[in-house]
Enzyme design. Structure first.
Site, mmCIF file in Angstrom:
data_model
loop_
_atom_site.group_PDB
_atom_site.id
_atom_site.type_symbol
_atom_site.label_atom_id
_atom_site.label_comp_id
_atom_site.label_asym_id
_atom_site.label_seq_id
_atom_site.Cartn_x
_atom_site.Cartn_y
_atom_site.Cartn_z
ATOM 1 N N TYR A 152 43.982 41.639 30.802
ATOM 2 C CA TYR A 152 43.313 40.273 30.684
ATOM 3 C C TYR A 152 42.658 40.381 29.470
ATOM 4 C CZ TYR A 152 43.717 40.797 35.899
ATOM 5 O OH TYR A 152 44.104 41.000 37.153
ATOM 6 N N GLU A 162 48.534 45.530 42.696
ATOM 7 C CA GLU A 162 48.159 44.462 41.667
ATOM 8 C C GLU A 162 47.491 44.983 40.551
ATOM 9 O OE1 GLU A 162 44.775 42.388 43.078
ATOM 10 O OE2 GLU A 162 44.559 43.686 44.825
ATOM 11 N N HIS A 197 37.198 36.666 39.730
ATOM 12 C CA HIS A 197 37.075 35.873 40.678
ATOM 13 C C HIS A 197 36.771 34.643 40.678
ATOM 14 C CE1 HIS A 197 35.895 39.814 43.272
ATOM 15 N NE2 HIS A 197 37.207 39.886 43.269
ATOM 16 N N GLU A 227 51.134 40.719 41.899
ATOM 17 C CA GLU A 227 50.407 41.315 43.373
ATOM 18 C C GLU A 227 51.092 41.222 44.266
ATOM 19 O OE1 GLU A 227 46.556 39.924 44.947
ATOM 20 O OE2 GLU A 227 46.267 41.625 45.857
ATOM 21 N N HIS A 275 39.903 46.206 37.104
ATOM 22 C CA HIS A 275 39.842 46.413 38.599
ATOM 23 C C HIS A 275 40.931 47.467 39.175
ATOM 24 C CE1 HIS A 275 43.518 44.296 38.984
ATOM 25 N NE2 HIS A 275 43.261 43.357 38.044
ATOM 26 N N HIS A 295 40.250 42.719 51.964
ATOM 27 C CA HIS A 295 39.938 44.144 51.609
ATOM 28 C C HIS A 295 39.785 44.850 52.847
ATOM 29 C CE1 HIS A 295 38.954 43.123 47.116
ATOM 30 N NE2 HIS A 295 40.100 42.525 47.426
ATOM 31 N N ASP A 351 48.232 38.531 50.543
ATOM 32 C CA ASP A 351 47.371 38.651 49.151
ATOM 33 C C ASP A 351 48.308 38.728 48.061
ATOM 34 O OD1 ASP A 351 45.584 38.946 47.242
ATOM 35 O OD2 ASP A 351 44.469 40.827 48.038
ATOM 36 N N ASP A 373 24.729 19.146 63.565
ATOM 37 C CA ASP A 373 26.031 18.769 64.302
ATOM 38 C C ASP A 373 27.308 19.136 63.437
ATOM 39 O OD1 ASP A 373 24.829 17.855 66.376
ATOM 40 O OD2 ASP A 373 25.357 15.598 65.974
ATOM 41 N N ARG A 431 48.256 38.913 36.198
ATOM 42 C CA ARG A 431 48.434 39.765 37.297
ATOM 43 C C ARG A 431 49.357 39.771 38.253
ATOM 44 N NH1 ARG A 431 43.350 38.842 38.866
ATOM 45 N NH2 ARG A 431 43.577 37.675 40.879
ATOM 46 N N ASP A 471 46.263 33.491 42.689
ATOM 47 C CA ASP A 471 45.911 34.552 43.747
ATOM 48 C C ASP A 471 45.605 33.694 45.039
ATOM 49 O OD1 ASP A 471 45.088 36.393 45.178
ATOM 50 O OD2 ASP A 471 44.080 37.552 43.546
ATOM 51 N N HIS A 494 44.439 48.014 47.219
ATOM 52 C CA HIS A 494 43.175 48.093 48.421
ATOM 53 C C HIS A 494 44.027 47.718 49.736
ATOM 54 C CE1 HIS A 494 43.429 43.620 48.987
ATOM 55 N NE2 HIS A 494 43.496 43.462 47.643
HETATM 56 MN MN LIG Z 1 44.195 41.877 46.243
#
Ligand SMILES: [Mn+2]
Length: 420
Positions: free
Chosen positions: A354, A350, A199, A390, A306, A317, A227, A34, A388, A216, A310
């Site tokens: 790291y 971006e 991620h 971005e 990375h 993406h 983004d 449900d 980072r 992010d 993009h």
């Molecule tokens: Mn991005």
């Protein structure tokens, strides 16, 4: 309404008068008894219709100009539990499509006629979706404004001692209050060393004084994504070391943004960012040697593993533009997004730095890069996490791109936005 109609016409033109186009929208996916997963419309369907309801179809007949939207027929039981669903007559005005029928009438309309092969339709959509129309840009600008305000609210509200998910809640509440009930992707809210997990999704650690917070996160509007990433100090003031690393990333990002012009190949911009970061890390005594060698030999990738950019659109993406735009990678570094930038592309910028335990403690990588990297120095950075920054930009016919993102990023601005 008009902007969707124009996009449908552009697709019809591209596929020619003999094509018959059938596109199925997304269906609800059950999560358990449900309960369905939160529904998110198929991006191509959103692109052509803006319809956010599940169970719909679209048929376009370029020759006659006929457009038919098919909506699910619901019974009274469904209405009792789920509430009102637009009737064909209502859907017609709501979505600006000439003709609306029930989904169970689809077979009758299609009959045995051949629809355009999926690959051809896919490619036409990819080609079109790469260049954003004015209507699309308006939606993307708005998604960025709201997400930007949410990032500023996060800077103002964050304190040492908060859990990452409490900070996530600040971001998401701001988006919802502004009417954006969907995020473009799961928010990454990473304190301290978690900032080095690219991620990161746990979002449950405590942010401590002296650490950086990397967030992010972006909302979506009618499917169009923002983004945005910012990195700022938990206690509102960058330490000397944080400032040094941050400044390298910031200068790299600003340099690559101003260089993003029509005709420039995205992969070349990526190499440009790697060179800037290599030079910055050399100035910190972390890398040594010729910049070219550090970029091509992969030492920079230990700290910046990375891509720089993009495409952004209905998918975070987004499509890279279809077969026609495919080109060989002109650089010596592996990079996934290779395309000549065109006016109307919306892309992210971006770069990051790291200190990733899994890479920097890897014995084979240490051996390989022992002359390029001062690993003794690196040890002292393993508690750092990452930085980072971005933004989302629109490539313009001439001159520098339009930056859709307005969130503090200069050190003084960030500290002011974090002021207690
Ligand atoms: Mn991005």
């Amino acid at each position: 309404m008009n902007h969707y109609r124009e996009l449908r016409r552009a697709l019809a033109r591209r596929l020619g008068p003999r094509a018959l186009i059938h596109l199925e929208g997304g269906r609800s996916v059950p999560r358990n008894f449900d309960v369905d997963y939160v529904f998110r419309q198929n991006s191509d369907f959103l692109y052509l219709t803006g319809v956010e309801e599940p169970g719909c179809h679209l048929v376009l007949e370029p020759k006659s100009g006929r457009e038919i939207l098919f909506v699910p027929r619901v019974d009274s039981h469904h209405r009792v539990w789920e509430g009102h669903v637009p009737s064909p007559a209502e859907a017609k005005t709501l979505f600006g499509v000439d003709r609306v029928m029930y989904a169970d009438e689809l077979k009758k309309v299609l009959g045995r006629r051949a629809v355009a092969p999926k690959a051809r339709l896919r490619d036409a959509l990819d080609e079109l979706r790469a260049i954003k129309s004015e209507g699309e840009l308006a939606l993307m600008r708005r998604a960025n404004e709201v997400s930007g305000a949410a990032h500023r609210a996060v800077m103002a509200a964050t304190r040492p001692g908060m859990r990452e998910y409490e900070i996530q809640a600040v971001f998401e509440a701001e988006c919802m209050k502004a009417g954006m009930r969907h995020l473009a992707y799961p928010s990454i809210v990473a304190a301290g060393v978690n900032g080095a997990v690219l991620h990161y999704r746990r979002n449950d650690a405590v942010l401590r004084a002296g650490e950086l917070l990397l967030i992010d996160a972006g909302a979506e509007l009618k499917g169009y994504a923002a983004d945005i990433t910012r990195t700022f100090p938990a206690d509102g003031k960058f330490s000397r070391r944080q400032r040094d690393v941050y400044q390298i990333v910031l200068e790299t990002q600003k340099d690559c943004i101003q260089a993003a012009r029509p005709g420039v190949v995205s992969a070349d911009l990526h190499v440009r960012s790697m060179r800037r970061i290599a030079e910055g890390l050399k100035s910190l005594g972390i890398l040594r040697g010729e910049t070219d060698g550090l970029v091509e030999g992969g030492a920079v990738r230990l700290f910046y593993p990375h891509g720089l950019t993009h495409m952004l659109g209905l998918d975070v993406h987004d499509t890279t533009g279809g077969k026609k735009r495919k080109m060989p990678n002109p650089t010596k570094v592996p990079v996934r997004f290779v395309a000549k930038l065109e006016p109307g592309f919306v892309i992210t910028m971006e770069p990051g730095i790291y200190f990733i335990d899994a890479l920097l403690r890897d014995p084979a990588l240490r051996r390989k890069h022992k002359t390029s990297v001062d690993f003794a120095k690196v040890e002292s950075f393993l508690d750092f996490g990452g930085v980072r920054i971005e933004d989302d930009i629109v490539i313009r016919p001439e001159g520098p791109p339009l930056n859709l993102t307005s969130v503090p990023k200069e050190i003084a601005e960030v500290e002011a936005a974090c002021a207690r």
